[in-house]
Design a protein around this motif. Structure first.
Motif, PDB file in Angstrom:
ATOM      1  N   ALA A  14       0.841  -1.198   0.000  1.00 21.12           N
ATOM      2  CA  ALA A  14       0.000   0.000   0.000  1.00 21.12           C
ATOM      3  C   ALA A  14       0.873   1.244   0.000  1.00 21.12           C
ATOM      4  O   ALA A  14       1.930   1.266   0.637  1.00 21.12           O
ATOM      5  N   THR A  15       0.419   2.251  -0.723  1.00 21.25           N
ATOM      6  CA  THR A  15       1.094   3.544  -0.723  1.00 21.25           C
ATOM      7  C   THR A  15       0.054   4.624  -0.414  1.00 21.25           C
ATOM      8  O   THR A  15      -1.133   4.453  -0.681  1.00 21.25           O
ATOM      9  N   GLU A  17      -0.587   8.693  -1.043  1.00 16.40           N
ATOM     10  CA  GLU A  17      -0.156   9.891  -1.761  1.00 16.40           C
ATOM     11  C   GLU A  17      -1.341  10.827  -1.924  1.00 16.40           C
ATOM     12  O   GLU A  17      -2.410  10.413  -2.399  1.00 16.40           O
ATOM     13  N   GLN A  20      -4.695   9.691  -0.708  1.00 11.44           N
ATOM     14  CA  GLN A  20      -5.263   8.497  -1.336  1.00 11.44           C
ATOM     15  C   GLN A  20      -4.389   7.279  -1.028  1.00 11.44           C
ATOM     16  O   GLN A  20      -3.164   7.349  -1.114  1.00 11.44           O
ATOM     17  N   VAL A  21      -5.032   6.175  -0.682  1.00  2.60           N
ATOM     18  CA  VAL A  21      -4.328   4.908  -0.476  1.00  2.60           C
ATOM     19  C   VAL A  21      -4.487   4.084  -1.739  1.00  2.60           C
ATOM     20  O   VAL A  21      -5.597   3.936  -2.261  1.00  2.60           O
ATOM     21  N   HIS A  22      -3.374   3.564  -2.250  1.00  2.00           N
ATOM     22  CA  HIS A  22      -3.405   2.643  -3.383  1.00  2.00           C
ATOM     23  C   HIS A  22      -2.904   1.300  -2.869  1.00  2.00           C
ATOM     24  O   HIS A  22      -1.812   1.207  -2.312  1.00  2.00           O
ATOM     25  N   LEU A  23      -3.709   0.261  -3.037  1.00  2.00           N
ATOM     26  CA  LEU A  23      -3.397  -1.075  -2.529  1.00  2.00           C
ATOM     27  C   LEU A  23      -3.278  -2.047  -3.681  1.00  2.00           C
ATOM     28  O   LEU A  23      -4.172  -2.137  -4.532  1.00  2.00           O
ATOM     29  N   LYS A  24      -2.162  -2.790  -3.712  1.00  2.00           N
ATOM     30  CA  LYS A  24      -1.932  -3.857  -4.686  1.00  2.00           C
ATOM     31  C   LYS A  24      -1.779  -5.161  -3.916  1.00  2.00           C
ATOM     32  O   LYS A  24      -1.070  -5.206  -2.906  1.00  2.00           O
ATOM     33  N   GLU A  39      -6.179  -4.733  -7.255  1.00  2.00           N
ATOM     34  CA  GLU A  39      -5.728  -3.463  -6.702  1.00  2.00           C
ATOM     35  C   GLU A  39      -6.853  -2.443  -6.731  1.00  2.00           C
ATOM     36  O   GLU A  39      -7.861  -2.626  -7.412  1.00  2.00           O
ATOM     37  N   GLY A  40      -6.661  -1.387  -5.959  1.00  2.00           N
ATOM     38  CA  GLY A  40      -7.650  -0.329  -5.912  1.00  2.00           C
ATOM     39  C   GLY A  40      -7.114   0.886  -5.194  1.00  2.00           C
ATOM     40  O   GLY A  40      -6.060   0.833  -4.558  1.00  2.00           O
ATOM     41  N   THR A  41      -7.865   1.979  -5.294  1.00  2.00           N
ATOM     42  CA  THR A  41      -7.488   3.254  -4.680  1.00  2.00           C
ATOM     43  C   THR A  41      -8.711   3.845  -3.997  1.00  2.00           C
ATOM     44  O   THR A  41      -9.830   3.741  -4.510  1.00  2.00           O
ATOM     45  N   LEU A  50     -11.373  -0.247   1.562  1.00  2.00           N
ATOM     46  CA  LEU A  50     -10.577  -0.570   0.376  1.00  2.00           C
ATOM     47  C   LEU A  50      -9.953  -1.946   0.523  1.00  2.00           C
ATOM     48  O   LEU A  50     -10.017  -2.764  -0.402  1.00  2.00           O
TER      49      LEU A  50
END
Length: 75
Positions: A14-15, A17, A20-24, A39-41, A50
């Motif tokens: 997860a990042t 930025e 917003q969290v982006h999860l793969k 994945e999703g944001t 999420l």
């Protein structure tokens, strides 16, 4: 919920930025020949939702027989 063990080949990254969290996520066969990813944001305030949504997508993509093969249990 997807449950595995320390031997279950599953990963998540997860990042964060701009709020917003982006999860793969990825789930692989033990030999690494087959894998499924999702994945999703979402806004950071919705990170738990999420994670749940991406987990459900990963379960759907992998399918019951693959999940059993890698030793995952779905609750």
């Amino acid at each position: 919920t997807l449950h595995g063990s320390c031997r279950t080949p599953v990963g998540a990254h997860a990042t964060l930025e701009n709020g917003q969290v982006h999860l793969k996520t990825v789930l692989c066969s033990p030999d690494g020949k087959t894998s499924h990813a999702a994945e999703g944001t979402a806004p950071a305030a919705e990170a738990a939702s999420l994670g749940h949504a991406v987990g459900l997508e990963l379960i759907r993509k992998a399918g019951k027989s693959f999940l059993e093969q890698v030793g995952c249990v779905i609750e």
